[in-house]
Design an enzyme around this catalytic site. Structure first.
Site, PDB file in Angstrom:
ATOM      1  N   LYS A 201       0.859  -1.182   0.000  1.00 58.26           N
ATOM      2  CA  LYS A 201       0.000   0.000   0.000  1.00 58.26           C
ATOM      3  C   LYS A 201       0.897   1.233   0.000  1.00 58.26           C
ATOM      4  O   LYS A 201       1.748   1.406   0.875  1.00 58.26           O
ATOM      5  CB  LYS A 201      -0.901   0.003   1.228  1.00 58.26           C
ATOM      6  CG  LYS A 201      -1.734   1.270   1.337  1.00 58.26           C
ATOM      7  CD  LYS A 201      -2.776   1.169   2.419  1.00 58.26           C
ATOM      8  CE  LYS A 201      -3.514   2.489   2.565  1.00 58.26           C
ATOM      9  NZ  LYS A 201      -4.552   2.418   3.605  1.00 58.26           N
ATOM     10  N   ARG A 211     -10.857   9.819   2.187  1.00 55.23           N
ATOM     11  CA  ARG A 211     -10.712  10.466   3.499  1.00 55.23           C
ATOM     12  C   ARG A 211     -11.891  11.396   3.763  1.00 55.23           C
ATOM     13  O   ARG A 211     -12.323  11.530   4.908  1.00 55.23           O
ATOM     14  CB  ARG A 211      -9.348  11.169   3.589  1.00 55.23           C
ATOM     15  CG  ARG A 211      -8.205  10.143   3.603  1.00 55.23           C
ATOM     16  CD  ARG A 211      -6.815  10.773   3.618  1.00 55.23           C
ATOM     17  NE  ARG A 211      -5.787   9.748   3.420  1.00 55.23           N
ATOM     18  CZ  ARG A 211      -4.508  10.001   3.175  1.00 55.23           C
ATOM     19  NH1 ARG A 211      -4.085  11.264   3.100  1.00 55.23           N
ATOM     20  NH2 ARG A 211      -3.644   9.022   2.991  1.00 55.23           N
ATOM     21  N   LYS A 224       1.181  10.089   5.516  1.00 58.14           N
ATOM     22  CA  LYS A 224       1.315   8.733   6.062  1.00 58.14           C
ATOM     23  C   LYS A 224       2.594   8.064   5.568  1.00 58.14           C
ATOM     24  O   LYS A 224       2.690   6.843   5.490  1.00 58.14           O
ATOM     25  CB  LYS A 224       0.068   7.909   5.696  1.00 58.14           C
ATOM     26  CG  LYS A 224      -1.243   8.520   6.223  1.00 58.14           C
ATOM     27  CD  LYS A 224      -2.444   7.585   6.080  1.00 58.14           C
ATOM     28  CE  LYS A 224      -3.697   8.219   6.685  1.00 58.14           C
ATOM     29  NZ  LYS A 224      -4.878   7.304   6.631  1.00 58.14           N
ATOM     30  N   GLU A 240       7.470  -6.723   1.162  1.00 54.67           N
ATOM     31  CA  GLU A 240       6.250  -6.600   1.973  1.00 54.67           C
ATOM     32  C   GLU A 240       5.338  -7.817   1.767  1.00 54.67           C
ATOM     33  O   GLU A 240       4.804  -8.387   2.720  1.00 54.67           O
ATOM     34  CB  GLU A 240       5.475  -5.324   1.605  1.00 54.67           C
ATOM     35  CG  GLU A 240       6.071  -4.022   2.119  1.00 54.67           C
ATOM     36  CD  GLU A 240       5.795  -3.801   3.604  1.00 54.67           C
ATOM     37  OE1 GLU A 240       5.185  -4.663   4.264  1.00 54.67           O
ATOM     38  OE2 GLU A 240       6.209  -2.737   4.110  1.00 54.67           O
ATOM     39  N   LYS A 255      -2.264  -1.477  -3.807  1.00 59.51           N
ATOM     40  CA  LYS A 255      -3.119  -0.294  -3.714  1.00 59.51           C
ATOM     41  C   LYS A 255      -2.270   0.972  -3.792  1.00 59.51           C
ATOM     42  O   LYS A 255      -1.263   1.036  -3.109  1.00 59.51           O
ATOM     43  CB  LYS A 255      -3.859  -0.350  -2.381  1.00 59.51           C
ATOM     44  CG  LYS A 255      -4.778   0.805  -2.115  1.00 59.51           C
ATOM     45  CD  LYS A 255      -5.331   0.658  -0.733  1.00 59.51           C
ATOM     46  CE  LYS A 255      -6.035   1.942  -0.367  1.00 59.51           C
ATOM     47  NZ  LYS A 255      -6.395   2.017   1.003  1.00 59.51           N
ATOM     48  N   SER A 281     -10.353   5.602  -4.471  1.00 55.49           N
ATOM     49  CA  SER A 281     -11.318   6.686  -4.628  1.00 55.49           C
ATOM     50  C   SER A 281     -10.881   7.723  -5.667  1.00 55.49           C
ATOM     51  O   SER A 281     -11.692   8.189  -6.465  1.00 55.49           O
ATOM     52  CB  SER A 281     -11.553   7.355  -3.274  1.00 55.49           C
ATOM     53  OG  SER A 281     -10.328   7.825  -2.722  1.00 55.49           O
ATOM     54  N   TYR A 320     -15.384   1.095  -6.620  1.00 56.55           N
ATOM     55  CA  TYR A 320     -16.645   1.775  -6.327  1.00 56.55           C
ATOM     56  C   TYR A 320     -17.623   1.649  -7.495  1.00 56.55           C
ATOM     57  O   TYR A 320     -18.806   1.947  -7.337  1.00 56.55           O
ATOM     58  CB  TYR A 320     -16.379   3.255  -5.990  1.00 56.55           C
ATOM     59  CG  TYR A 320     -15.458   3.392  -4.791  1.00 56.55           C
ATOM     60  CD1 TYR A 320     -15.960   3.237  -3.505  1.00 56.55           C
ATOM     61  CD2 TYR A 320     -14.093   3.612  -4.949  1.00 56.55           C
ATOM     62  CE1 TYR A 320     -15.122   3.319  -2.397  1.00 56.55           C
ATOM     63  CE2 TYR A 320     -13.246   3.699  -3.851  1.00 56.55           C
ATOM     64  CZ  TYR A 320     -13.768   3.547  -2.584  1.00 56.55           C
ATOM     65  OH  TYR A 320     -12.941   3.614  -1.492  1.00 56.55           O
TER      66      TYR A 320
HETATM   67  C1  PBG Z   1      -7.285   3.552   5.624  1.00 58.60           C
HETATM   68  C2  PBG Z   1      -7.620   3.321   4.198  1.00 58.60           C
HETATM   69  C3  PBG Z   1      -7.473   4.243   3.166  1.00 58.60           C
HETATM   70  C4  PBG Z   1      -8.032   3.660   2.036  1.00 58.60           C
HETATM   71  C5  PBG Z   1      -8.487   2.384   2.395  1.00 58.60           C
HETATM   72  N1  PBG Z   1      -8.199   2.182   3.742  1.00 58.60           N
HETATM   73  C6  PBG Z   1      -6.961   5.646   3.155  1.00 58.60           C
HETATM   74  C7  PBG Z   1      -5.641   5.958   3.658  1.00 58.60           C
HETATM   75  O1  PBG Z   1      -4.767   5.093   3.798  1.00 58.60           O
HETATM   76  O2  PBG Z   1      -5.439   7.130   3.951  1.00 58.60           O
HETATM   77  C8  PBG Z   1      -8.142   4.341   0.706  1.00 58.60           C
HETATM   78  C9  PBG Z   1      -9.186   3.834  -0.216  1.00 58.60           C
HETATM   79  C10 PBG Z   1      -9.559   4.766  -1.305  1.00 58.60           C
HETATM   80  O3  PBG Z   1      -8.940   5.824  -1.530  1.00 58.60           O
HETATM   81  O4  PBG Z   1     -10.526   4.436  -2.005  1.00 58.60           O
HETATM   82  N2  PBG Z   1      -6.303   2.856   6.219  1.00 58.60           N
END
Ligand code: PBG
Length: 331
Positions: A201, A211, A224, A240, A255, A281, A320
């Site tokens: 990720k 968010r 992050k 990982e 991701k 998203s 989505y």
């Molecule tokens: C949180 C999480 C996130 C997403 C899925 N789980 C956001 C982040 O890491 O800030 C993002 C999913 C998306 O953008 O559709 N741990």
């Protein structure tokens, strides 16, 4: 082996629809899709998310309706994310451990409504529950603490499994959490609860609308990057994945999705395990913005991008657009 032109004309097999169908190497079906849904408090609530046009937060009763709809469309699994009320967010994210939190109520309601006709995947990370929007516990300097966070994630996972979650999906990127969660699940008798690890990720700019959807964007200060991966790295993604598999992950996720298909392919070739990708998203929002700008056809863009995930080696995709794509695929 391919002979010289004109003995070989690659356009020959493309000349007719029947022949294109016969030679198609990759197929996309509703069974390849996981539908992420946002849960909110209340009854009868549908709360549209401005930055994700066409996506809403649903109260638990609406989530059960979406689950029935998904099962009827042939979508095998949902992914749940809660929009926790502000007064239930805290520095330590303890609402994640509440057996009656929004997530647990949604899981139980779906399982009551649909039984085993649909799987429920639940996100493990503290960002929907913390007052600072980070995925874990922070120290005085704001650094996200690894080992202390893992202890809370174990409790969060057990809480979700007890409510009936089928797949625990840690999205937090703490080191060592897969093994710790697996041990705890085994110890509690949840031997058939799967773990789909968000293994690779990235610290991505594509998460903005998510968010907003879970209500953490206004809370999050900074980024992050001390736990999510650097978008420049691919070898590190393989490390990982290797660790998470060794610790007991049943499947792994990459991701975001489309900008990281090279990672999907490398993981698939290196490990030959089930690989999933999350079309996140920001990717959804980009497609919708392109459609709104008249720059492309929604149905064609959706199906082409999802097919690309399959071609790259994915077993399935979180998107989505899942319900829309399933409707298109079902004709
Ligand atoms: C949180 C999480 C996130 C997403 C899925 N789980 C956001 C982040 O890491 O800030 C993002 C999913 C998306 O953008 O559709 N741990």
């Amino acid at each position: 082996m391919t002979g010289p032109f004109p003995a070989t004309r690659l356009r020959r097999t493309r000349a007719n629809a029947w022949s294109r169908a016969l030679h198609r190497e990759t197929v996309l079906t509703p069974a390849d899709l996981i539908w992420p849904l946002f849960v909110t408090e209340g009854t009868g609530v549908e709360d549209p998310i401005a930055s994700l046009p066409g996506v809403s937060r649903w109260s638990v009763d609406g989530i059960a309706q979406r689950a029935k709809e998904a099962a009827a469309l042939g979508i095998p699994c949902l992914a749940l994310f809660p929009n926790t009320q502000p007064n239930r967010r805290s520095e330590d994210g303890r609402e994640a451990l509440n057996p009656d939190n929004l997530m647990c109520r949604a899981i139980r309601t779906i399982k009551d409504a649909c039984g085993d006709s649909i799987g429920v995947l639940t996100d493990v990370a503290l960002d929907p529950y913390t007052s600072h929007g980070q995925d874990g516990l922070i120290d005085a300097a704001g650094y996200v603490l690894n080992d202390a966070t893992v202890e809370v994630l174990i409790g969060q996972s057990l809480n979700q499994a007890a409510a009936g979650a089928d797949v625990i999906a840690p999205s937090d990127m703490m080191d060592g959490r897969i093994g710790a969660i697996r041990d705890a699940l085994e110890g509690a008798g949840h031997v058939n609860v799967q773990i789909m690890s968000y293994a690779a990720k990235y610290a991505s700019a594509f998460y903005g609308p998510f968010r907003d959807a879970v209500g953490s964007s206004g809370l999050l200060k900074g980024d992050k990057k001390t736990y999510q991966m650097d978008p420049a790295n691919a070898e590190e993604a393989l490390r990982e994945v290797e660790l998470d598999l060794a610790e007991g992950a049943d499947s792994v996720m990459v991701k975001p999705g489309l900008p990281y298909l090279d990672i999907v392919r490398r993981v698939k070739e290196a490990f030959e395990v089930p690989v999933f990708a999350y079309q996140v998203s920001g990717e959804y929002a980009m497609i919708e913005a392109a459609v709104a700008a008249g720059a492309g056809d929604r149905d064609a863009l959706v199906l082409e991008t999802l097919l690309a995930f399959k071609r790259a080696g994915c077993s399935g995709v979180l998107t989505y657009h899942a319900a829309h794509a399933a409707r298109l695929l079902n004709g």
